[in-house]
Scaffold this active site. Sequence first.
Site, PDB file in Angstrom:
ATOM      1  N   CYS A 140       0.799  -1.238   0.000  1.00 47.23           N
ATOM      2  CA  CYS A 140       0.000   0.000   0.000  1.00 47.23           C
ATOM      3  C   CYS A 140       0.826   1.279   0.000  1.00 47.23           C
ATOM      4  O   CYS A 140       0.298   2.353  -0.274  1.00 47.23           O
ATOM      5  CB  CYS A 140      -0.951   0.004   1.200  1.00 47.23           C
ATOM      6  N   HIS A 395      -8.718   3.746  -2.949  1.00 45.26           N
ATOM      7  CA  HIS A 395      -7.382   3.277  -2.594  1.00 45.26           C
ATOM      8  C   HIS A 395      -6.852   2.303  -3.650  1.00 45.26           C
ATOM      9  O   HIS A 395      -6.828   1.094  -3.444  1.00 45.26           O
ATOM     10  CB  HIS A 395      -7.439   2.613  -1.213  1.00 45.26           C
ATOM     11  N   CYS A 427      -0.724   2.388   6.391  1.00 44.24           N
ATOM     12  CA  CYS A 427      -0.395   1.050   6.854  1.00 44.24           C
ATOM     13  C   CYS A 427      -0.112   0.177   5.637  1.00 44.24           C
ATOM     14  O   CYS A 427      -0.473   0.522   4.510  1.00 44.24           O
ATOM     15  CB  CYS A 427      -1.517   0.466   7.705  1.00 44.24           C
ATOM     16  N   GLY A 429       0.139  -3.990   4.198  1.00 43.12           N
ATOM     17  CA  GLY A 429      -0.141  -5.398   4.404  1.00 43.12           C
ATOM     18  C   GLY A 429       1.088  -6.185   4.803  1.00 43.12           C
ATOM     19  O   GLY A 429       2.205  -5.867   4.388  1.00 43.12           O
TER      20      GLY A 429
END
Length: 464
Positions: A140, A395, A427, A429
Amino acid sequence: MERAIERQRVVLQHLRPSSTSSSLENIQSSLNASICAAGDSAAYHRSTVYGDDVVIVAAYRTALCKSKRGGFKDTYPDDLLAPVLKAVIEKTNVNPSEVGDIVVGTVLAPGSQRASECRMAAFYAGFPETVPVRTVNRQCSSGLQAVADVAASIKAGFYDIGIGAGLESMTANPMAWEGSVNPRVKTMAQAQDCLLPMGVTSENVAHRFSVTRQEQDQAAVESHRKAAAATASGKFKEEIIPVATKIVDPKTGDEKPVTISVDDGIRPNASLSDLGKLKPVFKKDGTTTAGNSSQVSDGAGAVLLMKRSVATQKGLPILGVFRTFAAVGVDPAIMGVGPAAAIPAAVKAAGLELDDIDLFEINEAFASQFVYCRKKLDLDPEKINVNGGAMAIGHPLGATGARCVATLLHEMKRRGKDCRFGVISMCIGTGMGAAAVFERGDSVDELCNARKIETNNLLSKDAR
C-alpha cells in the site's frame, strides 16, 4: 558563538571547496542572521545554501474510479499511467530526456508484465528510449516508496531529475494469491498472519483497541463529506489530469468515448443511519463493513522531483520539499497500526515534533485503523485528511502514495504561510507502516518561523 560560526565556516569549506573567501563570508553572514534553528536539532538539515534539497515541482493524479464498474473499468493500466507522466513534463516544460529515472509503485499485476506496461506508458507519454523505468512494490505504500526512492537517488547524486509514480488497476488485477502457499507457514504464527485478509486485521485492531462501530462509521461519513466539499469547490481540479478513455456497455459491447476527471466513489449523502444498516463483511459480529473501508479503485499519479539548484536554474516554482521518509515493521495481525509507528519515526528524523505538522494525509485503509492511529498519536482531527480520504476517494494500492503527495502539496500551497509541514502515511499489508515529511516549497528559505533555541542561542546541539 564564535566557535559555532567557525565550525560552520569549516564545514562550508569542505562542502564548497571552490568557493571564494568572499562567498564564504556571505554564507557565514547568512547563517549568523538565521540563528533560530529548527527544533534545536542537528537532524533537521537545511541545505538551501548548497542547492541540494530535493524538491517537488509537479504532482498530478488521475481521478480515482471504482474498479469493475467505474470510469476506468475498460481502461488499460498503461493508459492510466501515461497521462500523468505526460502532464508532469508538459506542465513544467522539462525536457523528458533529462529525466534520470521513472520509478512506479505498483502492487497487484505480475511483476514483469507491469514493468513492461510502465515502459510502454513512458513511450506513450513522449519519453525517449534513453529514459529508464522500473517498478517498486511495498504494497500500500508503493507510490510513496517510489517518490522516496527517487528522492534518495537524487540526494545520492545518481541523477538530478526523476519521477516517482504510482499505478493500480484493481479492475485488471484483482487481489488474489496466485500459486500454492508454502505449508511451512503453519509452523509460525507471524508468518501465518501475513496471509490474513486485510479486513480481518481491521477487525483485530477494532477489537484489541476498542474502536467502536459508531466511531468507524462516523469517520467514513466525515471522509465522504470532506471529499464531496473538496470536489464541489474545485479543489481537486488542480491535481487531477483528465483522462480520455472509453466505457464499454457490458450488454451490447458498444464503446462510448468519455473523459474522466472526477473521483466517482464519493457519496455526498453518506449518513450514519445508512452506514449503520450495512452488515460486517469479515466477521459475523464484527464492525468492518463496505461502508467504513477503503474503496477498491483504479488510478495513477506522478510526482516530478529534482535537485533545488536545477529547479532554480530552470525557473520552476517549487511545490514542496522532500524532507524524510521512514518505513517500519509492526505485528502483521494488526497491520493497520503502521502509521502510529511510522509517523513519529519520520517526524523525528526531520528534527521536528508532531505539533509542528500542519497537515496529515493518512490513508484510510479501514476506519478502525485510521481512528486508532489518530487517537494513539493524539492528532488534531482538523489537520487530518482535510479533503477526505480513501474511504471516499478510493485506494488503488500502488497509486495511493503518489495520489496523497499531489493532494497534500496542493492543499499546502493553497494554505500558504498557515501550513509549513505535511506528513503522508499509510499502513501496509503483512505488518508495516510508512511515512514521509514534506515542507511547503516557498517557506524553506526563511528560518524565522522555525522553533527558536531557548538557551545559548546556538545553531545546533553539536555546536555546544
